[in-house]
Motif scaffolding. Structure first.
Motif, short mmCIF file in Angstrom:
data_model
loop_
_atom_site.label_atom_id
_atom_site.label_comp_id
_atom_site.label_asym_id
_atom_site.label_seq_id
_atom_site.Cartn_x
_atom_site.Cartn_y
_atom_site.Cartn_z
N ASN A 1 29.88 58.03 26.21
CA ASN A 1 30.12 58.85 27.40
C ASN A 1 30.85 58.09 28.49
OD1 ASN A 1 28.68 61.02 26.21
ND2 ASN A 1 26.75 60.13 26.88
N ASN B 1 21.65 65.81 24.82
CA ASN B 1 21.91 65.13 23.54
C ASN B 1 21.65 66.05 22.34
OD1 ASN B 1 19.15 65.30 23.55
ND2 ASN B 1 18.77 63.14 23.22
N GLY C 1 22.22 59.73 23.57
CA GLY C 1 23.26 60.71 23.84
C GLY C 1 23.10 61.40 25.18
N ARG C 2 21.94 61.28 25.81
CA ARG C 2 21.73 61.91 27.12
C ARG C 2 22.59 61.22 28.18
NH1 ARG C 2 18.86 60.94 31.77
NH2 ARG C 2 18.44 58.86 30.95
N TYR C 3 23.11 62.01 29.13
CA TYR C 3 23.94 61.45 30.20
C TYR C 3 23.59 62.12 31.52
CZ TYR C 3 27.91 60.47 33.19
OH TYR C 3 28.69 60.08 34.25
N SER D 1 23.84 56.47 30.77
CA SER D 1 24.02 57.04 29.44
C SER D 1 23.08 56.35 28.46
CB SER D 1 25.47 56.87 28.98
OG SER D 1 25.67 57.43 27.71
N THR E 1 22.26 55.10 25.08
CA THR E 1 23.06 54.77 23.90
C THR E 1 22.22 54.40 22.70
OG1 THR E 1 23.23 52.47 24.64
CG2 THR E 1 24.99 53.98 25.31
#
Length: 424
Positions: A179, A207, A228-230, A251, A253
């Motif tokens: 991201n 995510n 994957g969450r941002y 982010s 990872t």
């Protein structure tokens, strides 16, 4: 029958026109001839003093190629709005990246941007889909070369380079943040215009992973439910010659519930520009941190590290042309070395770093068409082995430098772009 079909088509067209306030197709076709050369210097092979002769020649790798996106990213897109009345509108934006040097990538996917928006003149904009993240904008807007071609800022390279780049012989790569430029599955909010020069945005990206409750039921094969969450935001002020903005992003990872580990890449940056008319000045400072959160501390370090960078640059209009120049510098600091790095850091004596000088000229043939030339030079220090971007990606050589295993270390890399850009 023919008249009926024509009438039906006319009615359908009229319906589309009345429902869709605007529809625009746009794009950029940018192609360059690019030359890259890396240079490695001889430093000796540990444990073999008889082979460590003085005056060993430098080793080089070089490549000529035709590339895409040396000045602006090549793209093809569609955007439009529908006016709903009362200062409210619906908008969409579909934008696909292209590799016009070979035509291999086109409208197969709208990978650059694919969003739908609810816009209000008083409330602002809510945007859904795949979009640019807030921290990317400071890397792009506050650099004379943006994020394209051999002149792209070293700060941008640090945050977006491939994970296979070596630091001090450690093949961890950079930050491995998917991201760093864009985020999929995102919800974004943008402040309304006409706030006296203030602007801002906030973003959250899902995510879309399965979450297990209680957590100890998480299968080993699916224990990445947070990766994957941002989340990020940007706030700035632009009025007259001044533009300044700060941004933050976080982010996720890596995630392993069963090992009690979560890895986040946290980026903060501050950029500014001032346009004096005869010259426009640019500046940016940035910090990116790789943070590992352990439920149970590991036996050797936490694996945390960070990269600090800055950029100073300027553009100067000359007739129909524009001179661009910038210097950017980054330094990687292993605040808590992961396993296997202690000996490397002791051997180098300090943290890997690189400084980049870039200069270029853009000659505008019209409002849409320009010729450009750019040159860049990167000096590697303390075992760093950065490469120069080609277009807006990093395809170079299988091995970018002759490595320390052969008695050599990365010394410097040079790159040149000669291209033409047409926008429509």
């Amino acid at each position: 029958m023919k008249k009926s079909l024509v009438s039906l088509a006319a009615l359908a067209a009229a319906g589309v026109a009345s429902a869709q306030s605007s529809l625009t197709m746009f794009g950029v076709v940018d192609t360059a001839v690019t030359y890259i050369q890396t240079t490695s210097s001889f430093v000796g092979i540990p444990g073999t003093p008889g082979l460590n002769f003085v005056g060993a020649p430098d080793q080089h790798q070089s490549q000529w190629s035709m590339t895409s996106s040396g000045y602006n990213a090549s793209r093809l897109g569609f955007r439009g709005t529908e006016d709903l009345g009362g200062g409210v509108a619906i908008g969409f934006w579909l934008e696909a990246g292209m590799t016009n040097d070979d035509g291999a990538i086109g409208l197969a996917a709208f990978n650059r941007r694919s969003t739908v928006s609810l816009l209000s003149s008083s409330f602002g904009e809510i945007r859904l889909g795949r979009d640019y993240v807030p921290t990317f904008w400071n890397d792009d807007v506050f650099s004379p070369f943006g994020t394209n071609g051999v002149g792209a800022s070293q700060v941008y390279v640090m945050n977006n380079g491939p994970r296979t780049v070596s630091f001090g012989g450690l093949n961890r790569g950079l930050f491995g943040n998917p991201n760093a430029t864009r985020a999929s599955n995102s919800i974004g909010y943008f402040l309304p215009p006409d706030l006296g020069g203030f602007y801002g945005q906030a973003m959250y990206a899902f995510n879309e992973a399965v979450k297990y409750d209680p957590g100890n039921t998480t299968p080993a094969a699916a224990n990445t439910q947070r990766a994957g969450r941002y989340v990020g935001g940007r706030f700035g002020y632009g009025y007259g010659p001044l533009d300044v903005a700060a941004s933050y992003s976080e982010s996720t990872t890596g995630d392993n519930y069963n090992q009690g580990l979560t890895t986040d890449v946290v980026t903060t940056n501050l950029g500014a520009s001032w346009d004096f008319g005869v010259v426009k000045l640019f500046g940016e400072i940035s910090r990116t941190q790789n943070k590992n959160e352990y439920v149970f501390p590991p036996p050797v370090g936490t694996g945390d590290y960070k990269g600090d960078g800055y950029l100073l640059g300027a553009t100067m209009p000359v007739g129909v042309g524009l001179i661009r120049v910038a210097y950017s510098h980054v330094k990687l600091n292993f605040t808590s070395p992961p396993t296997g790095t202690t000996a490397i850091l002791a051997a180098t004596g300090s943290d890997p770093a690189a400084g980049k000088f870039a200069i270029g000229y853009v000659h505008n043939l019209s409002l849409r068409t320009a010729l450009y030339v750019t040159g860049a030079y990167v000096k590697e220090k303390n075992g760093a082995a950065f490469i120069i971007p080609v277009g807006n990606s990093f395809p170079l050589f299988t091995n970018n430098y002759f490595t320390t295993g052969s008695g050599y270390k990365a010394d410097h890399v040079m790159g040149y772009d000669f291209g033409i850009r047409h926008a429509f």
